[in-house]
Design a protein around this motif. Structure first.
Motif, PDB file in Angstrom:
ATOM      1  N   GLU A 148      -3.933   0.439 -15.821  1.00 55.30           N
ATOM      2  CA  GLU A 148      -3.796  -0.125 -14.875  1.00 55.30           C
ATOM      3  C   GLU A 148      -3.758  -2.568 -14.522  1.00 55.30           C
ATOM      4  O   GLU A 148      -3.521  -2.903 -13.652  1.00 55.30           O
ATOM      5  CB  GLU A 148      -4.006   0.113 -12.920  1.00 55.30           C
ATOM      6  CG  GLU A 148      -3.885   1.408 -12.669  1.00 55.30           C
ATOM      7  CD  GLU A 148      -2.042   1.709 -12.350  1.00 55.30           C
ATOM      8  OE1 GLU A 148      -1.270   0.396 -11.968  1.00 55.30           O
ATOM      9  OE2 GLU A 148      -1.522   2.018 -12.908  1.00 55.30           O
ATOM     10  N   GLU A 229      -6.132 -11.458 -11.956  1.00 57.00           N
ATOM     11  CA  GLU A 229      -5.416 -10.449 -10.152  1.00 57.00           C
ATOM     12  C   GLU A 229      -6.244  -9.964  -9.617  1.00 57.00           C
ATOM     13  O   GLU A 229      -5.530  -9.805  -8.358  1.00 57.00           O
ATOM     14  CB  GLU A 229      -3.995 -10.130 -10.879  1.00 57.00           C
ATOM     15  CG  GLU A 229      -3.390 -11.245 -11.723  1.00 57.00           C
ATOM     16  CD  GLU A 229      -3.611 -11.314 -13.225  1.00 57.00           C
ATOM     17  OE1 GLU A 229      -3.054 -11.670 -14.100  1.00 57.00           O
ATOM     18  OE2 GLU A 229      -5.166 -10.673 -14.046  1.00 57.00           O
ATOM     19  N   ARG A 230      -7.454  -9.187 -10.338  1.00 59.51           N
ATOM     20  CA  ARG A 230      -8.244  -8.567  -9.238  1.00 59.51           C
ATOM     21  C   ARG A 230      -8.545  -9.071  -7.732  1.00 59.51           C
ATOM     22  O   ARG A 230      -9.490  -8.408  -6.342  1.00 59.51           O
ATOM     23  CB  ARG A 230      -9.424  -7.574  -9.233  1.00 59.51           C
ATOM     24  CG  ARG A 230      -9.055  -6.906 -10.125  1.00 59.51           C
ATOM     25  CD  ARG A 230      -9.761  -5.945 -11.878  1.00 59.51           C
ATOM     26  NE  ARG A 230     -10.883  -7.070 -12.804  1.00 59.51           N
ATOM     27  CZ  ARG A 230     -11.797  -7.320 -13.067  1.00 59.51           C
ATOM     28  NH1 ARG A 230     -11.974  -5.772 -13.042  1.00 59.51           N
ATOM     29  NH2 ARG A 230     -12.465  -8.053 -13.597  1.00 59.51           N
ATOM     30  N   ASP A 232      -9.319 -11.596  -4.559  1.00 52.83           N
ATOM     31  CA  ASP A 232      -8.661 -11.454  -3.222  1.00 52.83           C
ATOM     32  C   ASP A 232      -8.320 -12.908  -2.544  1.00 52.83           C
ATOM     33  O   ASP A 232      -9.219 -13.128  -2.236  1.00 52.83           O
ATOM     34  CB  ASP A 232      -9.243 -10.482  -2.453  1.00 52.83           C
ATOM     35  CG  ASP A 232      -8.272 -10.699  -1.639  1.00 52.83           C
ATOM     36  OD1 ASP A 232      -7.348 -11.368  -0.960  1.00 52.83           O
ATOM     37  OD2 ASP A 232      -8.425  -9.233  -0.134  1.00 52.83           O
ATOM     38  N   ILE A 293      -9.174  -7.065  -4.501  1.00 55.31           N
ATOM     39  CA  ILE A 293      -8.243  -6.507  -4.135  1.00 55.31           C
ATOM     40  C   ILE A 293      -8.240  -5.182  -4.306  1.00 55.31           C
ATOM     41  O   ILE A 293      -8.860  -4.509  -5.170  1.00 55.31           O
ATOM     42  CB  ILE A 293      -7.013  -7.228  -4.662  1.00 55.31           C
ATOM     43  CG1 ILE A 293      -6.734  -8.255  -4.465  1.00 55.31           C
ATOM     44  CG2 ILE A 293      -5.499  -6.160  -4.263  1.00 55.31           C
ATOM     45  CD1 ILE A 293      -5.976  -9.389  -5.041  1.00 55.31           C
ATOM     46  N   LEU A 294      -7.904  -4.302  -2.493  1.00 58.68           N
ATOM     47  CA  LEU A 294      -8.234  -2.895  -3.233  1.00 58.68           C
ATOM     48  C   LEU A 294      -7.275  -2.800  -3.851  1.00 58.68           C
ATOM     49  O   LEU A 294      -5.652  -3.017  -3.424  1.00 58.68           O
ATOM     50  CB  LEU A 294      -8.340  -2.304  -2.104  1.00 58.68           C
ATOM     51  CG  LEU A 294     -10.078  -2.265  -1.492  1.00 58.68           C
ATOM     52  CD1 LEU A 294      -9.712  -1.599  -0.956  1.00 58.68           C
ATOM     53  CD2 LEU A 294     -10.914  -1.642  -2.660  1.00 58.68           C
ATOM     54  N   ASN A 295      -6.765  -2.067  -4.834  1.00 60.93           N
ATOM     55  CA  ASN A 295      -5.156  -1.616  -5.718  1.00 60.93           C
ATOM     56  C   ASN A 295      -5.651  -0.467  -6.449  1.00 60.93           C
ATOM     57  O   ASN A 295      -7.333   0.143  -6.404  1.00 60.93           O
ATOM     58  CB  ASN A 295      -4.629  -2.371  -6.476  1.00 60.93           C
ATOM     59  CG  ASN A 295      -5.495  -3.265  -7.216  1.00 60.93           C
ATOM     60  OD1 ASN A 295      -6.706  -2.654  -8.046  1.00 60.93           O
ATOM     61  ND2 ASN A 295      -4.954  -4.641  -7.535  1.00 60.93           N
ATOM     62  N   GLU A 296      -4.750   0.281  -7.609  1.00 56.89           N
ATOM     63  CA  GLU A 296      -5.061   1.423  -8.224  1.00 56.89           C
ATOM     64  C   GLU A 296      -5.722   1.017  -9.394  1.00 56.89           C
ATOM     65  O   GLU A 296      -6.515   1.457  -9.453  1.00 56.89           O
ATOM     66  CB  GLU A 296      -3.765   1.618  -8.995  1.00 56.89           C
ATOM     67  CG  GLU A 296      -2.778   2.476  -8.554  1.00 56.89           C
ATOM     68  CD  GLU A 296      -2.963   3.941  -7.304  1.00 56.89           C
ATOM     69  OE1 GLU A 296      -3.531   4.111  -8.457  1.00 56.89           O
ATOM     70  OE2 GLU A 296      -3.138   4.407  -6.569  1.00 56.89           O
ATOM     71  N   SER A 298      -9.119  -1.047  -8.873  1.00 60.51           N
ATOM     72  CA  SER A 298      -9.910  -1.710  -8.413  1.00 60.51           C
ATOM     73  C   SER A 298     -10.256  -0.206  -7.631  1.00 60.51           C
ATOM     74  O   SER A 298     -11.704  -0.142  -7.949  1.00 60.51           O
ATOM     75  CB  SER A 298     -10.109  -2.345  -6.913  1.00 60.51           C
ATOM     76  OG  SER A 298      -8.509  -2.179  -6.080  1.00 60.51           O
TER      77      SER A 298
END
Length: 388
Positions: A148, A229-230, A232, A293-296, A298
């Motif tokens: 990811e 990119e993590r 926010d 950011i909250l994603n797969e 993080s």
């Protein structure tokens, strides 16, 4: 603690900003010998200044290894940098890399007189080498959901990691989410959260006056680490706009444009600083932040800086990463610009139970984590009859 073992470690370059793998292996160096294999990154290189500098450093490590890695090498540690070409997702390159790495590791192992080494890898690409390095045990130390990562060769990394998890005798993962992902594939999967160098980061509490490296108007919201990119940025823009009297300072390499943040006069970006100097910068923070950011990706990470921030004695505000929520007794968690602002305001004025916090952090020191890792490895090692 493990003693008298020969250990082959695959990870990022020794001597750069230390990873959790480097912290753990440092604890094992006193009583064991370690061959550290510097590896290439797992992203596809881009024509960016960051990637060009990293590529130049890699080439220098192959041509002039002592010049490329001028840091002092501790006793019992040997470092090699096999020739590895990026774009490992191209089959001929992958075969060349495999041959180069196996040959280099065998040559170094022979020179050092390694016997039945333990293989520890923090990178999935080692799936191609498992079983061909003379190892008596393979340990996969899983720090991230690598597929990811922004810019990663996703399909290749998924294939490699699946293969590695199944081949490994032991999997050690740094977050609950990673354990949940790996355990169905390998029942010998264990949770080992990150530790912290308590004394190093607690020294920030003693830094005063001219030794503080940040001199901006308070309150200062500080962050150190890779900026990618993590981050926010949309949320941070809202915070900067709503609080022009707050100062936001980011320290570290930027892998993405910071144009949206840099248009605010109360935002400042400082380049990377040496690990040894981080406490002198953190001493200038009023609040330390982790605005991911909250994603797969993080949802499975366990940022090293969580406990490092805490050890500085500075209050911490983070977006609701699962590993931040795990530490919510000590960390403020916020899921929007509005709640982030409220959490910072609360953190600035709340009393701090520093004594209880430091007791907790001492139990999370890297020495304690290395002892747990040693127990996991020892229980999986073959006995004299060859049985595990």
């Amino acid at each position: 603690m493990l003693q008298g073992k020969d250990i082959i470690v695959f990870a990022n370059e020794w001597g750069r900003h230390p990873s959790s793998c480097q912290h753990l292996m440092t604890q094992l160096l006193e009583a064991n010998r370690i061959l550290w294999v510097n590896t290439i990154g797992m992203r596809r290189p881009k024509l960016s200044l960051y990637d060009i500098k990293r590529a130049a450093g890699k080439i220098l490590s192959w041509v002039k290894p002592k010049t490329a890695n001028p840091v002092e090498i501790p006793k019992h540690l040997n470092v090699i940098s096999p020739l590895m070409i990026p774009y490992n997702d191209i089959a001929p390159i992958r075969r060349i890399n495999r041959q180069n790495v196996i040959s280099a590791v065998h040559a170094a192992s022979r020179e050092l007189g390694f016997r039945d080494p333990i293989l520890v890898t923090a990178v999935p690409l080692v799936a191609d080498y498992v079983g061909d390095l003379g190892e008596s045990l393979c340990v996969y130390y899983c720090m991230d959901d690598y597929a990811e990562w922004p810019g990663a060769a996703k399909e290749m990394l998924q294939e490699l990691e699946l293969d590695l998890v199944r081949k490994a005798d032991v999997v050690v993962a740094v977050s609950d989410r990673l354990v949940e992902m790996k355990k169905p594939l390998n029942p010998a999967t264990h949770l080992l959260t990150h530790g912290v160098d308590v004394e190093h980061f607690a020294s920030a509490q003693q830094v005063t006056g001219a030794d503080v490296r940040i001199n901006y108007p308070s309150p200062v919201l500080g962050y150190y680490g890779l900026i990618d990119e993590r981050t926010d940025q949309a949320m941070l823009v809202d915070v900067l706009a709503a609080k022009p009297d707050w100062t936001m300072v980011f320290i570290g390499n930027a892998r993405v444009s910071l144009e949206s943040l840099e248009r605010f006069p109360n935002f400042h970006h400082i380049g990377p600083v040496p690990y040894d100097e981080l406490p002198f910068y953190a001493a200038g923070f009023d609040v330390a932040i982790i605005p991911y950011i909250l994603n797969e990706l993080s949802m499975s990470i366990n940022p090293l800086k969580l406990k490092e921030y805490l050890a500085t004695g500075v209050p911490v505000v983070s977006t609701p990463l699962p590993e931040a929520v795990r530490l919510s007794d000590w960390i403020h968690v916020a899921d929007s610009a509005e709640s982030f602002i409220s959490s910072v305001e609360a953190a600035l004025h709340e009393p701090r139970d520093t004594e209880s916090l430091m007791r907790f952090l001492q139990s999370e020191a890297w020495s304690a984590k290395a002892e747990t890792l040693s127990q996991i490895i020892s229980s999986a090692l073959p006995d004299s009859s060859g049985r595990k």
